[in-house]
Design a protein around this motif. Structure first.
Motif, PDB file in Angstrom:
ATOM      1  N   THR A 144       0.814  -1.235   0.000  1.00 49.09           N
ATOM      2  CA  THR A 144       0.000   0.000   0.000  1.00 49.09           C
ATOM      3  C   THR A 144       0.840   1.274   0.000  1.00 49.09           C
ATOM      4  OG1 THR A 144      -0.266  -0.297   2.364  1.00 49.09           O
ATOM      5  CG2 THR A 144      -2.182  -0.772   1.009  1.00 49.09           C
ATOM      6  N   GLN A 147       0.628   5.660  -0.144  1.00 53.62           N
ATOM      7  CA  GLN A 147      -0.801   5.829  -0.394  1.00 53.62           C
ATOM      8  C   GLN A 147      -0.993   7.053  -1.278  1.00 53.62           C
ATOM      9  OE1 GLN A 147      -3.346   3.797   0.054  1.00 53.62           O
ATOM     10  NE2 GLN A 147      -4.058   4.232   2.118  1.00 53.62           N
ATOM     11  N   ILE A 153       0.171   5.995   6.277  1.00 53.36           N
ATOM     12  CA  ILE A 153       0.151   4.550   6.540  1.00 53.36           C
ATOM     13  C   ILE A 153       1.134   4.285   7.673  1.00 53.36           C
ATOM     14  CG2 ILE A 153       0.329   2.252   5.538  1.00 53.36           C
ATOM     15  CD1 ILE A 153       0.546   3.523   2.831  1.00 53.36           C
TER      16      ILE A 153
END
Ligand code: ADP
Ligand code: MG
Length: 304
Positions: A144, A147, A153
């Motif tokens: 991920t 982001q 994150i």
């Protein structure tokens, strides 16, 4: 008379030199790579093109002989605007070295063993079941980050016993991230803390703190391994974490303590004073920056 003799000698010399040169060129033209180049571009052997480009052909054959010994840059003949040129391209071994250097720059370490560069997530996954949660969390982060919505994150706080592979996992995550072109700094925190104390002497504390606080991804390994002085805890660790919290920069930790136990550990300074409020402030930042994952399993240090 004398002049004539000298002139004659010069002509002979010149002639022999030309002959020598001619021989070199003839053998250069016989080179299999030159031959296949000429065939590819349908250049006839006796053509004006060849005469105009003899120097490039000769350079190519000569450089090829050199590259045979030095390796690094391989010459290639190229055909541009009806002219033959020599281009030099790094060979596979050099490209590999350059790639490694590039990743080494992206993956910086402070006081870590050099084998951290070999750690891989795949190998980590081969371990016991106790590693599964940490492996999944690591994969989740790697897939991920960053982001695109700009959302923060959190990194991971790897807690677990000595030898279960926490440092290995941090290094594996770092390797994965640098291969996705992100910059990572992995720091052995206890050694770094000692160095920072020494840095007071040469007034380089602030400079060092500024340098490490701003890296895109920071990993602090082995937090809580030693008793910290109040100064390291509040003015170094606290300052770094405060900055990263403000800037929303993911930060990873590893510790033999769970977050709960680290709080108790940080509450007592090197001299034994109780400072629970200061410890709580540090823990608040750590909890914001990273999510706790327990790493379990056998002690890998005795397997080797
Ligand atoms: P911790 O930081 O939790 O104390 P380490 O990460 O230092 O544990 O791991 C202990 C030893 O086991 C190290 O020598 C490390 O290189 C090795 N190790 C851990 N996990 C793996 C793995 N998946 N593959 C190979 N070696 C590993
Ligand atoms: Mg470790």
């Amino acid at each position: 008379m004398k002049d004539l003799a000298a002139q004659l000698a010069q002509i002979v010399h010149q002639h022999q030199w030309d002959k020598h040169y001619e021989n070199l060129l003839q053998s250069a033209l016989k080179d299999p790579d030159v031959q296949s180049f000429l065939t590819t571009y349908q250049i006839p052997p006796e053509s004006a093109v060849i005469k105009r480009n003899l120097d490039a052909i000769y350079e190519f054959v000569h450089a090829k002989g050199q590259a045979h010994f030095t390796g690094d840059y391989q010459p290639h003949l190229i055909w541009v605007n009806q002219t033959i040129h020599v281009s030099y391209q790094p060979d596979a071994a050099l490209r590999q070295r350059q790639r490694q250097q590039y990743f080494q720059q992206k993956f910086q370490t402070i006081d870590m063993a050099s084998d951290v560069r070999q750690a891989s997530l795949e190998d980590f996954a081969q371990g016991s079941e106790g590693r599964l949660a940490a492996y999944v969390a690591a994969l989740e982060f790697v897939s991920t980050y960053p982001q695109h919505s700009g959302e923060f994150i959190p990194g991971l706080y790897l807690a677990g016993d000595f030898g279960v592979g926490k440092t290995y996992l941090l290094a594996a995550i770092a390797n994965e991230l640098v291969h996705k072109d992100h910059n990572v700094l992995l720091v052995h925190f206890p050694t770094f803390a000692v160095q920072m104390k020494n840095a007071i002497g040469d007034n380089s504390v602030l400079e060092r703190v500024h340098k490490i606080q701003a890296v895109p991804i920071l990993m602090l390994d082995d937090l809580g391994a030693d008793a910290l002085s109040s100064w390291i805890r509040d003015e170094v660790l606290g300052v770094i974490l405060q900055y990263r919290m403000q800037e929303k920069l993911p930060t990873f930790f590893s510790s033999n303590f769970t977050m709960h136990d680290l709080k108790l550990h940080l509450a007592v300074n090197q001299r034994g004073d109780q400072e629970p409020i200061k410890a709580a402030r540090i823990m608040e930042r750590i909890r914001f920056l990273a999510r706790e994952v327990i790493v379990a399993g056998p002690n890998r240090r005795f397997e080797k």
